[in-house]
Write a protein that holds these residues in place. Structure first.
Motif, PDB file in Angstrom:
ATOM      1  N   GLY A 128     -28.548  63.341  42.355  1.00 50.26           N
ATOM      2  CA  GLY A 128     -27.540  64.270  41.863  1.00 50.26           C
ATOM      3  C   GLY A 128     -26.201  64.021  42.518  1.00 50.26           C
ATOM      4  O   GLY A 128     -25.798  62.868  42.725  1.00 50.26           O
ATOM      5  N   VAL A 129     -25.502  65.088  42.857  1.00 51.32           N
ATOM      6  CA  VAL A 129     -24.174  64.968  43.454  1.00 51.32           C
ATOM      7  C   VAL A 129     -24.259  64.188  44.769  1.00 51.32           C
ATOM      8  O   VAL A 129     -25.119  64.454  45.608  1.00 51.32           O
ATOM      9  CB  VAL A 129     -23.569  66.352  43.702  1.00 51.32           C
ATOM     10  N   GLY A 130     -23.387  63.210  44.930  1.00 52.24           N
ATOM     11  CA  GLY A 130     -23.357  62.415  46.148  1.00 52.24           C
ATOM     12  C   GLY A 130     -24.225  61.178  46.111  1.00 52.24           C
ATOM     13  O   GLY A 130     -24.154  60.347  47.028  1.00 52.24           O
ATOM     14  N   GLU A 131     -25.034  61.028  45.067  1.00 51.37           N
ATOM     15  CA  GLU A 131     -25.900  59.850  44.971  1.00 51.37           C
ATOM     16  C   GLU A 131     -25.032  58.592  44.897  1.00 51.37           C
ATOM     17  O   GLU A 131     -24.114  58.496  44.087  1.00 51.37           O
ATOM     18  CB  GLU A 131     -26.781  59.956  43.725  1.00 51.37           C
ATOM     19  N   GLY A 132     -25.308  57.628  45.760  1.00 48.02           N
ATOM     20  CA  GLY A 132     -24.531  56.405  45.815  1.00 48.02           C
ATOM     21  C   GLY A 132     -23.218  56.540  46.567  1.00 48.02           C
ATOM     22  O   GLY A 132     -22.458  55.572  46.643  1.00 48.02           O
ATOM     23  N   GLU A 133     -22.939  57.702  47.125  1.00 47.19           N
ATOM     24  CA  GLU A 133     -21.668  57.941  47.810  1.00 47.19           C
ATOM     25  C   GLU A 133     -21.852  58.342  49.273  1.00 47.19           C
ATOM     26  O   GLU A 133     -21.127  57.849  50.136  1.00 47.19           O
ATOM     27  CB  GLU A 133     -20.877  59.040  47.082  1.00 47.19           C
ATOM     28  N   VAL A 134     -22.788  59.237  49.558  1.00 45.22           N
ATOM     29  CA  VAL A 134     -22.949  59.718  50.939  1.00 45.22           C
ATOM     30  C   VAL A 134     -23.740  58.700  51.752  1.00 45.22           C
ATOM     31  O   VAL A 134     -24.529  57.926  51.202  1.00 45.22           O
ATOM     32  CB  VAL A 134     -23.660  61.088  50.967  1.00 45.22           C
ATOM     33  N   PRO A 135     -23.531  58.654  53.072  1.00 45.50           N
ATOM     34  CA  PRO A 135     -24.262  57.693  53.906  1.00 45.50           C
ATOM     35  C   PRO A 135     -25.753  57.994  53.933  1.00 45.50           C
ATOM     36  O   PRO A 135     -26.163  59.160  53.972  1.00 45.50           O
ATOM     37  CB  PRO A 135     -23.626  57.872  55.286  1.00 45.50           C
ATOM     38  N   LEU A 136     -26.548  56.940  53.915  1.00 45.24           N
ATOM     39  CA  LEU A 136     -28.000  57.086  53.937  1.00 45.24           C
ATOM     40  C   LEU A 136     -28.554  56.652  55.290  1.00 45.24           C
ATOM     41  O   LEU A 136     -29.527  55.896  55.384  1.00 45.24           O
ATOM     42  CB  LEU A 136     -28.630  56.273  52.800  1.00 45.24           C
ATOM     43  N   ASP A 137     -27.902  57.121  56.345  1.00 45.34           N
ATOM     44  CA  ASP A 137     -28.357  56.836  57.700  1.00 45.34           C
ATOM     45  C   ASP A 137     -28.086  58.070  58.551  1.00 45.34           C
ATOM     46  O   ASP A 137     -27.884  59.164  58.007  1.00 45.34           O
ATOM     47  CB  ASP A 137     -27.679  55.584  58.262  1.00 45.34           C
ATOM     48  N   ASP A 138     -28.084  57.913  59.875  1.00 44.03           N
ATOM     49  CA  ASP A 138     -27.944  59.103  60.711  1.00 44.03           C
ATOM     50  C   ASP A 138     -26.543  59.699  60.714  1.00 44.03           C
ATOM     51  O   ASP A 138     -26.274  60.668  61.413  1.00 44.03           O
ATOM     52  CB  ASP A 138     -28.419  58.838  62.141  1.00 44.03           C
ATOM     53  N   ARG A 139     -25.637  59.139  59.891  1.00 46.43           N
ATOM     54  CA  ARG A 139     -24.338  59.784  59.679  1.00 46.43           C
ATOM     55  C   ARG A 139     -24.413  60.884  58.621  1.00 46.43           C
ATOM     56  O   ARG A 139     -23.475  61.669  58.467  1.00 46.43           O
ATOM     57  CB  ARG A 139     -23.301  58.751  59.252  1.00 46.43           C
ATOM     58  N   HIS A 140     -25.515  60.926  57.872  1.00 44.13           N
ATOM     59  CA  HIS A 140     -25.685  61.949  56.843  1.00 44.13           C
ATOM     60  C   HIS A 140     -25.561  63.328  57.494  1.00 44.13           C
ATOM     61  O   HIS A 140     -26.152  63.588  58.549  1.00 44.13           O
ATOM     62  CB  HIS A 140     -27.056  61.783  56.178  1.00 44.13           C
ATOM     63  N   LEU A 141     -24.795  64.214  56.875  1.00 46.26           N
ATOM     64  CA  LEU A 141     -24.455  65.482  57.509  1.00 46.26           C
ATOM     65  C   LEU A 141     -25.686  66.343  57.785  1.00 46.26           C
ATOM     66  O   LEU A 141     -25.744  67.041  58.806  1.00 46.26           O
ATOM     67  CB  LEU A 141     -23.445  66.242  56.646  1.00 46.26           C
ATOM     68  N   VAL A 142     -26.676  66.318  56.910  1.00 43.53           N
ATOM     69  CA  VAL A 142     -27.896  67.087  57.168  1.00 43.53           C
ATOM     70  C   VAL A 142     -28.582  66.570  58.430  1.00 43.53           C
ATOM     71  O   VAL A 142     -29.035  67.350  59.277  1.00 43.53           O
ATOM     72  CB  VAL A 142     -28.854  67.022  55.964  1.00 43.53           C
ATOM     73  N   VAL A 143     -28.656  65.255  58.565  1.00 38.80           N
ATOM     74  CA  VAL A 143     -29.297  64.658  59.743  1.00 38.80           C
ATOM     75  C   VAL A 143     -28.504  64.976  61.009  1.00 38.80           C
ATOM     76  O   VAL A 143     -29.078  65.293  62.055  1.00 38.80           O
ATOM     77  CB  VAL A 143     -29.456  63.135  59.556  1.00 38.80           C
ATOM     78  N   ARG A 144     -27.176  64.905  60.921  1.00 38.84           N
ATOM     79  CA  ARG A 144     -26.344  65.249  62.080  1.00 38.84           C
ATOM     80  C   ARG A 144     -26.578  66.700  62.509  1.00 38.84           C
ATOM     81  O   ARG A 144     -26.658  67.008  63.706  1.00 38.84           O
ATOM     82  CB  ARG A 144     -24.874  65.026  61.751  1.00 38.84           C
ATOM     83  N   ALA A 145     -26.694  67.594  61.530  1.00 37.58           N
ATOM     84  CA  ALA A 145     -26.960  68.998  61.853  1.00 37.58           C
ATOM     85  C   ALA A 145     -28.334  69.153  62.489  1.00 37.58           C
ATOM     86  O   ALA A 145     -28.497  69.894  63.472  1.00 37.58           O
ATOM     87  CB  ALA A 145     -26.855  69.849  60.582  1.00 37.58           C
ATOM     88  N   MET A 146     -29.323  68.451  61.957  1.00 31.71           N
ATOM     89  CA  MET A 146     -30.669  68.543  62.520  1.00 31.71           C
ATOM     90  C   MET A 146     -30.698  68.017  63.954  1.00 31.71           C
ATOM     91  O   MET A 146     -31.323  68.624  64.834  1.00 31.71           O
ATOM     92  CB  MET A 146     -31.656  67.766  61.650  1.00 31.71           C
ATOM     93  N   ARG A 147     -30.013  66.909  64.208  1.00 25.85           N
ATOM     94  CA  ARG A 147     -29.967  66.374  65.566  1.00 25.85           C
ATOM     95  C   ARG A 147     -29.366  67.408  66.535  1.00 25.85           C
ATOM     96  O   ARG A 147     -29.848  67.587  67.652  1.00 25.85           O
ATOM     97  CB  ARG A 147     -29.141  65.087  65.591  1.00 25.85           C
ATOM     98  N   HIS A 148     -28.296  68.074  66.088  1.00 35.34           N
ATOM     99  CA  HIS A 148     -27.627  69.068  66.926  1.00 35.34           C
ATOM    100  C   HIS A 148     -28.568  70.218  67.256  1.00 35.34           C
ATOM    101  O   HIS A 148     -28.619  70.690  68.402  1.00 35.34           O
ATOM    102  CB  HIS A 148     -26.381  69.580  66.205  1.00 35.34           C
ATOM    103  N   VAL A 149     -29.319  70.694  66.272  1.00 38.54           N
ATOM    104  CA  VAL A 149     -30.218  71.836  66.490  1.00 38.54           C
ATOM    105  C   VAL A 149     -31.398  71.427  67.367  1.00 38.54           C
ATOM    106  O   VAL A 149     -31.774  72.150  68.305  1.00 38.54           O
ATOM    107  CB  VAL A 149     -30.708  72.410  65.148  1.00 38.54           C
TER     108      VAL A 149
END
Length: 320
Positions: free
Chosen positions: A68-89
């Motif tokens: 969906g939205v962001g497909e092919g655009e957002v980073p698919l590694d640990d720069r992904h914002l969801v992953v960054r948030a999870m690392r922080h928590v």
């Protein structure tokens, strides 16, 4: 989808308990709209448009799929914002980021003032809440604090976390929020343009100081807006007047400003949604929304009309 090597463990952090490997969670986060006209950096509203994620704890590695939205655009590694948030928590509770498989199904537009970044952060926080269930309790206040750490402003994450209309403020002890139910007659409409807008750019256009009379004006309209949203929708047009931020940002999004002015001239409670460039109309009934859509259809540039309900649940996490 991409697969990358597991991040190097951070000093002083423990691996998550082995029994959590294989745990799966499903997270659902609503879109949000902030400011609502006069409530700059304070008021927010949750909207029934959702990003959904399925996350599984793995022994190692990181796999990300985005649909969906962001497909092919957002980073698919640990720069992904969801992953960054999870690392922080995880780090806040003393754990390393574990191996993960993340599958995102996104519908919230990016860079349009509908809270896509806040939704990603809230999704990461809620995912960890579900993963650590039975090991650590992530309270509602923890979720607000951790989300605000990354987003910077509680008004951008509070409605996504808690749903409804939220009032957010900061204290020396951390961010706080109050959730209110919205009058059933309020019918939100978001008009989404094809172009995006940087929140950082929008904020850079704000003056350092504002006239005293403008500040007083916005205080009165903000108070009136809360009354309009929870009790008296007929007051929405007057209650959404603003002198603190929208006029300063108009130069960066002239099409948004033109549409807001056209809608308000026709009697619709139209404001810039968040940092823009989308336009939010707080209609007092569904028929008024249709009239607002017709005005948008008459503009030189195209606008996508999203007729949305107010979300009353906020973000949810289900352990599967």
């Amino acid at each position: 989808m991409t697969t990358i090597a597991e991040p190097v463990p951070s000093a002083g952090l423990a691996p998550v308990p082995a029994e959590l490997v294989g745990r799966r969670v499903h997270v659902r986060v609503p879109a949000t709209t902030a400011n609502l006209g006069p409530g700059f950096d304070t008021l927010g509203l949750a909207l029934a448009d959702y990003d959904e994620l399925d996350i599984e704890v793995q022994g190692s590695g990181l796999e990300i799929e985005v649909h969906g939205v962001g497909e092919g655009e957002v980073p698919l590694d640990d720069r992904h914002l969801v992953v960054r948030a999870m690392r922080h928590v995880f780090a806040d509770f003393g754990f390393e980021l574990p191996g993960l498989k993340l599958v995102a199904h996104n519908t919230i537009p990016h860079g349009r003032g509908m809270g896509s970044s806040g939704a990603a952060i809230v999704a990461g926080v809620m995912a960890v809440k579900g993963i650590l269930e039975g090991v650590v309790e992530v309270s509602s206040q923890d979720a607000l604090r951790l989300s605000t750490d990354l987003e910077g402003h509680p008004d951008n994450v509070a409605p996504g976390l808690f749903g409804g209309l939220t009032i957010a403020w900061t204290t020396p002890e951390g961010p706080r929020s109050k959730r209110l139910n919205v009058h059933r007659g309020v019918s939100p409409l978001v008009l989404v343009p094809g172009s995006s807008m940087s929140t950082e750019l929008a904020r850079s256009l704000q003056p350092v100081t504002v006239p005293h009379e403008d500040a007083v004006f916005n205080v009165s309209r903000s108070a009136l807006l809360i009354a309009a949203l929870i009790q008296s929708p007929e007051l929405l047009l007057a209650a959404t007047e603003d002198k603190l931020h929208q006029s300063y940002r108009a130069q960066a999004m002239p099409e948004t400003d033109a549409l807001v002015q056209s809608l308000r001239a026709a009697g619709h409670a139209a404001v810039v949604s968040g940092a823009g460039p989308s336009v939010l109309v707080l209609a007092s009934d569904p028929a008024e929304r249709l009239a607002a859509v017709r005005i948008a259809e008459g503009q030189p540039s195209p606008w996508e009309a999203r007729m949305l309900a107010v979300d009353f649940k906020g973000a949810t996490v289900e352990v599967r």
